[in-house]
Write a protein that holds these residues in place. Structure first.
Motif, PDB file in Angstrom:
ATOM      1  N   ALA A 114       0.823  -1.206   0.000  1.00 50.23           N
ATOM      2  CA  ALA A 114       0.000   0.000   0.000  1.00 50.23           C
ATOM      3  C   ALA A 114       0.859   1.258   0.000  1.00 50.23           C
ATOM      4  O   ALA A 114       0.568   2.222  -0.728  1.00 50.23           O
ATOM      5  N   LEU A 115       1.924   1.276   0.786  1.00 45.39           N
ATOM      6  CA  LEU A 115       2.779   2.460   0.833  1.00 45.39           C
ATOM      7  C   LEU A 115       3.563   2.654  -0.463  1.00 45.39           C
ATOM      8  O   LEU A 115       3.855   3.786  -0.846  1.00 45.39           O
ATOM      9  N   ALA A 116       3.912   1.575  -1.133  1.00 45.97           N
ATOM     10  CA  ALA A 116       4.722   1.687  -2.343  1.00 45.97           C
ATOM     11  C   ALA A 116       3.898   1.995  -3.588  1.00 45.97           C
ATOM     12  O   ALA A 116       4.374   2.688  -4.494  1.00 45.97           O
ATOM     13  N   ARG A 117       2.657   1.523  -3.658  1.00 53.39           N
ATOM     14  CA  ARG A 117       1.883   1.629  -4.889  1.00 53.39           C
ATOM     15  C   ARG A 117       0.820   2.730  -4.868  1.00 53.39           C
ATOM     16  O   ARG A 117       0.398   3.186  -5.926  1.00 53.39           O
ATOM     17  N   PHE A 118       0.380   3.155  -3.704  1.00 58.87           N
ATOM     18  CA  PHE A 118      -0.704   4.130  -3.635  1.00 58.87           C
ATOM     19  C   PHE A 118      -0.201   5.442  -3.045  1.00 58.87           C
ATOM     20  O   PHE A 118       0.637   5.452  -2.148  1.00 58.87           O
ATOM     21  N   ARG A 119      -0.737   6.536  -3.586  1.00 61.60           N
ATOM     22  CA  ARG A 119      -0.436   7.867  -3.064  1.00 61.60           C
ATOM     23  C   ARG A 119      -1.687   8.401  -2.382  1.00 61.60           C
ATOM     24  O   ARG A 119      -2.711   8.611  -3.038  1.00 61.60           O
ATOM     25  N   PHE A 120      -1.623   8.607  -1.081  1.00 63.18           N
ATOM     26  CA  PHE A 120      -2.785   9.057  -0.328  1.00 63.18           C
ATOM     27  C   PHE A 120      -2.347  10.122   0.665  1.00 63.18           C
ATOM     28  O   PHE A 120      -1.165  10.247   0.998  1.00 63.18           O
ATOM     29  N   ARG A 121      -3.314  10.889   1.132  1.00 66.98           N
ATOM     30  CA  ARG A 121      -3.025  11.972   2.062  1.00 66.98           C
ATOM     31  C   ARG A 121      -2.542  11.393   3.400  1.00 66.98           C
ATOM     32  O   ARG A 121      -3.147  10.491   3.958  1.00 66.98           O
ATOM     33  N   GLY A 122      -1.453  11.936   3.881  1.00 69.48           N
ATOM     34  CA  GLY A 122      -0.885  11.473   5.139  1.00 69.48           C
ATOM     35  C   GLY A 122       0.113  10.344   4.995  1.00 69.48           C
ATOM     36  O   GLY A 122       0.584   9.805   6.000  1.00 69.48           O
ATOM     37  N   ARG A 123       0.459   9.983   3.756  1.00 69.95           N
ATOM     38  CA  ARG A 123       1.401   8.873   3.557  1.00 69.95           C
ATOM     39  C   ARG A 123       2.764   9.203   4.153  1.00 69.95           C
ATOM     40  O   ARG A 123       3.364   8.365   4.840  1.00 69.95           O
ATOM     41  N   GLY A 124       3.272  10.399   3.885  1.00 72.63           N
ATOM     42  CA  GLY A 124       4.580  10.786   4.427  1.00 72.63           C
ATOM     43  C   GLY A 124       4.584  10.832   5.948  1.00 72.63           C
ATOM     44  O   GLY A 124       5.531  10.382   6.595  1.00 72.63           O
ATOM     45  N   LEU A 125       3.512  11.377   6.529  1.00 71.11           N
ATOM     46  CA  LEU A 125       3.420  11.430   7.986  1.00 71.11           C
ATOM     47  C   LEU A 125       3.367  10.036   8.590  1.00 71.11           C
ATOM     48  O   LEU A 125       3.964   9.769   9.639  1.00 71.11           O
ATOM     49  N   PHE A 126       2.645   9.144   7.898  1.00 72.57           N
ATOM     50  CA  PHE A 126       2.556   7.765   8.387  1.00 72.57           C
ATOM     51  C   PHE A 126       3.929   7.105   8.390  1.00 72.57           C
ATOM     52  O   PHE A 126       4.280   6.377   9.336  1.00 72.57           O
ATOM     53  N   MET A 127       4.738   7.348   7.363  1.00 73.36           N
ATOM     54  CA  MET A 127       6.087   6.791   7.319  1.00 73.36           C
ATOM     55  C   MET A 127       6.943   7.355   8.444  1.00 73.36           C
ATOM     56  O   MET A 127       7.721   6.628   9.078  1.00 73.36           O
ATOM     57  N   VAL A 128       6.791   8.651   8.717  1.00 78.78           N
ATOM     58  CA  VAL A 128       7.562   9.264   9.810  1.00 78.78           C
ATOM     59  C   VAL A 128       7.166   8.664  11.153  1.00 78.78           C
ATOM     60  O   VAL A 128       8.012   8.391  12.016  1.00 78.78           O
ATOM     61  N   VAL A 129       5.877   8.441  11.342  1.00 81.30           N
ATOM     62  CA  VAL A 129       5.408   7.834  12.604  1.00 81.30           C
ATOM     63  C   VAL A 129       5.973   6.430  12.760  1.00 81.30           C
ATOM     64  O   VAL A 129       6.390   6.027  13.860  1.00 81.30           O
ATOM     65  N   LEU A 130       5.981   5.660  11.670  1.00 80.53           N
ATOM     66  CA  LEU A 130       6.555   4.323  11.738  1.00 80.53           C
ATOM     67  C   LEU A 130       8.030   4.369  12.140  1.00 80.53           C
ATOM     68  O   LEU A 130       8.500   3.569  12.950  1.00 80.53           O
ATOM     69  N   LEU A 131       8.760   5.327  11.569  1.00 78.73           N
ATOM     70  CA  LEU A 131      10.173   5.454  11.924  1.00 78.73           C
ATOM     71  C   LEU A 131      10.349   5.879  13.375  1.00 78.73           C
ATOM     72  O   LEU A 131      11.247   5.394  14.070  1.00 78.73           O
ATOM     73  N   CYS A 132       9.490   6.788  13.840  1.00 79.91           N
ATOM     74  CA  CYS A 132       9.626   7.280  15.215  1.00 79.91           C
ATOM     75  C   CYS A 132       9.342   6.190  16.243  1.00 79.91           C
ATOM     76  O   CYS A 132       9.856   6.245  17.370  1.00 79.91           O
ATOM     77  N   THR A 133       8.508   5.216  15.906  1.00 78.95           N
ATOM     78  CA  THR A 133       8.230   4.147  16.859  1.00 78.95           C
ATOM     79  C   THR A 133       9.461   3.321  17.180  1.00 78.95           C
ATOM     80  O   THR A 133       9.504   2.648  18.223  1.00 78.95           O
ATOM     81  N   GLN A 134      10.471   3.365  16.308  1.00 78.57           N
ATOM     82  CA  GLN A 134      11.689   2.606  16.574  1.00 78.57           C
ATOM     83  C   GLN A 134      12.501   3.204  17.708  1.00 78.57           C
ATOM     84  O   GLN A 134      13.399   2.551  18.241  1.00 78.57           O
ATOM     85  N   PHE A 135      12.191   4.449  18.106  1.00 76.43           N
ATOM     86  CA  PHE A 135      12.918   5.093  19.199  1.00 76.43           C
ATOM     87  C   PHE A 135      12.256   4.836  20.553  1.00 76.43           C
ATOM     88  O   PHE A 135      12.772   5.288  21.577  1.00 76.43           O
ATOM     89  N   ILE A 136      11.139   4.141  20.575  1.00 74.99           N
ATOM     90  CA  ILE A 136      10.414   3.895  21.822  1.00 74.99           C
ATOM     91  C   ILE A 136      10.885   2.560  22.402  1.00 74.99           C
ATOM     92  O   ILE A 136      10.722   1.523  21.764  1.00 74.99           O
TER      93      ILE A 136
END
Length: 296
Positions: A114-136
């Motif tokens: 879904a992240l690679a093939r579709f462009r939707f609103r909030g996609r970039g923010l969702f990727m940033v949130v996924l990355l930030c969870t690695q710091f928890i």
């Protein structure tokens, strides 16, 4: 006029060589050897020495101080497997690891596509949130997770470990899988749909076979993380028949003494499946990491 014939694969002459002079032999740079092999050798010794001592403690008789395991004995393995209940711990670790591997791989495959093939609103923010969870740190989530699992009646159940490990494996797995999917040209998928395939059939027929290195990389990371997880198993499981290997081995250490032979034997048995898995999949793993790390 005679023409000088130069060998086709002759090495280029060093700078400053007079014209027409034959190039000399290529000499190995001693400085490069020191810079490359000495650090690698030190790192190899630093890595292998603990494994060597683990094998020594597992194979030498109790009370022996010899740096060489001789005479070889397997009494420690028998003690771990029969007296401590290691067979049950091993079975529980395999169940949790395989289930977490399957759930993580399937969900990461869907999310990464879904992240690679579709462009939707909030996609970039969702990727940033996924990355930030690695710091928890996982320790910060113990109390909320314990409360949730208690309400769901999952305390002292292997499903609590499966759910917790899957959730913590997913962020990095989704990011890696999106890189793997991005490496597959969308034109190939479009060509399959033009030939009459639905999007789902085109995915299974064209995209999925090319994602094998990525699936192996994501699944192996999920399995190893789950196999070695000690904190969740210690907090969510209190019944001995549901212990996994890390928690079970911790009970070989008493308040005033430790059975180092049994502990080392359990560590050898715990490491063997991981070593065998990596020996089989290492070529797919290296290719998968490199492919998923530079795309996206």
């Amino acid at each position: 006029m005679a023409t000088e014939v130069v060998p086709r694969h002759a090495a280029p002459a060093p700078p400053g060589t007079p014209p027409g002079a034959a190039p000399g032999p290529r000499h190995r740079d001693p400085g490069r050897v020191l810079r490359l092999y000495v650090p690698l050798g030190l790192y190899l010794v630093f890595t292998l020495v603990p494994f060597y001592w683990m094998i020594v403690f597992a194979l030498r008789p109790a009370g022996s101080t010899s740096p060489v395991p001789w005479p070889i004995t397997f009494d420690h393995f028998a003690t771990v497997w029969n007296d401590i209940g290691y067979a049950v711990f091993f079975k529980n670790s395999v169940i949790v690891g395989v289930l977490a591997l399957l759930f993580t791989t399937v969900i990461a495959l869907m999310g990464g596509y879904a992240l690679a093939r579709f462009r939707f609103r909030g996609r970039g923010l969702f990727m940033v949130v996924l990355l930030c969870t690695q710091f928890i740190p996982g320790a910060m989530m113990l109390i909320p997770l314990f409360t949730i699992f208690r309400e769901l009646k999952l305390i002292n159940s292997l499903w609590s470990l499966v759910v917790a490990d899957t959730v913590f494996n997913l962020p990095l797995s989704i990011i890696l899988m999106s890189g793997f999917v991005s490496a597959v040209p969308f034109q190939v998928e479009e060509a399959a749909m033009v030939d009459g395939c639905s999007r789902l059939r085109a995915f299974f027929a064209v995209v999925l076979p090319q994602l094998r290195p990525g699936l192996i990389a994501v699944g192996s990371f999920a399995f190893i993380h789950t196999w070695n997880n000690f904190l969740f198993a210690l907090m969510f499981i209190s019944r001995q028949d549901n212990f996994t290997i890390p928690v079970g081995l911790s009970y070989t250490i008493g308040e005033y003494s430790a059975d180092f032979g049994a502990l080392a034997a359990g560590g050898v048995v715990a490491a063997l499946p991981v070593v065998c898995v990596f020996a089989v999949i290492q070529r797919y793993l290296v290719h998968g990491i490199s492919a998923g790390a530079v795309k996206g």
